[in-house]
Design a protein around this motif. Sequence first.
Motif, PDB file in Angstrom:
ATOM      1  N   ALA B  79       0.817  -1.212   0.000  1.00  0.00           N
ATOM      2  CA  ALA B  79       0.000   0.000   0.000  1.00  0.00           C
ATOM      3  C   ALA B  79       0.850   1.262   0.000  1.00  0.00           C
ATOM      4  O   ALA B  79       0.417   2.312  -0.464  1.00  0.00           O
ATOM      5  CB  ALA B  79      -0.921   0.003   1.218  1.00  0.00           C
ATOM      6  N   LYS B  80       2.068   1.152   0.524  1.00  0.00           N
ATOM      7  CA  LYS B  80       2.853   2.373   0.678  1.00  0.00           C
ATOM      8  C   LYS B  80       4.318   2.018   0.897  1.00  0.00           C
ATOM      9  O   LYS B  80       4.618   1.131   1.699  1.00  0.00           O
ATOM     10  CB  LYS B  80       2.307   3.129   1.896  1.00  0.00           C
ATOM     11  N   SER B 111       2.802  -2.787   9.096  1.00  0.00           N
ATOM     12  CA  SER B 111       3.969  -2.008   8.686  1.00  0.00           C
ATOM     13  C   SER B 111       5.196  -2.893   8.865  1.00  0.00           C
ATOM     14  O   SER B 111       5.271  -3.672   9.819  1.00  0.00           O
ATOM     15  CB  SER B 111       4.089  -0.707   9.483  1.00  0.00           C
ATOM     16  N   MET B 137       4.262  -0.407   3.974  1.00  0.00           N
ATOM     17  CA  MET B 137       2.974  -0.708   4.591  1.00  0.00           C
ATOM     18  C   MET B 137       2.213  -1.663   3.679  1.00  0.00           C
ATOM     19  O   MET B 137       2.199  -1.479   2.459  1.00  0.00           O
ATOM     20  CB  MET B 137       2.117   0.561   4.725  1.00  0.00           C
ATOM     21  N   PHE B 138       1.584  -2.632   4.286  1.00  0.00           N
ATOM     22  CA  PHE B 138       0.749  -3.562   3.520  1.00  0.00           C
ATOM     23  C   PHE B 138      -0.689  -3.457   4.016  1.00  0.00           C
ATOM     24  O   PHE B 138      -0.934  -3.251   5.205  1.00  0.00           O
ATOM     25  CB  PHE B 138       1.251  -5.000   3.687  1.00  0.00           C
TER      26      PHE B 138
END
Lengths: 129, 179
Positions: B79-80, B111, B137-138
Motif C-alpha cells: 500500500a505504501k 507495517s 505498509m501492507f
Amino acid sequence: MNRDEIFSKVRDVLVEALAVDEDEVTPTASLVGDLGAESIDFLDIVFQLEKTFNIKIGQGELFPEGANITQDPKFVQGGLVTPDGIAALSARLPHVDFTNFAKDPQVGKVINTFTVDSIVNFLERKLTA
Amino acid sequence: MRWMWIDRVVELVPARRIVTIKNVSLAEEHLHDHFVDDPDRGLPACPIMPASLVLEGVAQSAGTLVGHAERFKEKVVLAKVSRAEIRRDVGPGCTLRYTAEIERMDTVGASTRATIELFDHARPTDGYVPIGEVEMMFSHLDNNMGQAGKSGEAFPEHNFVFGDSFKTLLRTSGIAIPE
C-alpha cells in the motif's frame, strides 16, 4: 505532556507519514483535504502515534474504520448525515469537532472533519485518561 | 516463474521475520536494457538490477511474511513505500539478501521494515554488506477496500495475491503453507 508538546510530536509523525512540510501541519489542516492523506496513511499514522506516544490505539478509536456510522441508513438520508447521525459521530469520536460539518453535512465531506487538532485532542484525552 | 523477484526463502519466523535471497543473473533480459551502451557519449553497456525490482523483491518478501502470519487468508497488497534507500548498484553475479520484519500488524494491515544486503561473489570475504533499508505498509485488501471495509468493493473469493508462484517458492524453500 502539554498540548504544545503533543502537537509538536504529532507534527513530526505527519511530516514523516504524509511527506508534507512542517509549516503545512497547522492545527486546522484536514488530513485528507489539506495534507493529502490516503486510506493507508491513516493506518500508518496510527502505528506511528502508538510508537511515538507508547500507547495502544484500538481499531476505529481515532479514525472510524470498517462499517461505520456513515454507512448506516438510519444516520444518512439523501446523502446527508442526519442530526442523529452527527450526534452518534460526536459520541463515538469526541475528539473530532463536527460543528462546521453540521452546517453542510454531506456524507462525502465527513472525512474533512479529521484535522490535526482532532489527533491532538484524542491524544490529550488518551494520555490523561 | 513470472514476476517472482526472490529465489528462495532461507528463514521464516512466523509473524516476525523473513529472510530471502535473489541471485542476479545476466540471463535476465531487463539487464540488457538497463542500461544499454551509448556510443555517442562513449559509454559502455552497464547491466544493473533496477532499483524498482529490488523493491519488488523486498515487497514480495515482506508481503509473504505478512500473508503467512494470517495463514494466507488475507489478500495482502503493498500500500505504501514509506521510505526506501539503496546505496549501491547491483550487477549480475551478485546475491541480494532481504531481511524483513513486521513492525506492527492488525486486521487492516501491517507495517514492515527491511534491510537489503549484497553478497559480491568476486569479494566473498566481504560477506553480506548492508546496502539499503526499506519501510513498507501492507493492506489487507478485503478489510480496507472490500465489503467489510470502507469502500465496500467486491473482490474475488480466492486469494489472487498468493498464487501458484508463491506456493512453489515456499514449497521449494521447505516452508510449509499453514492450513
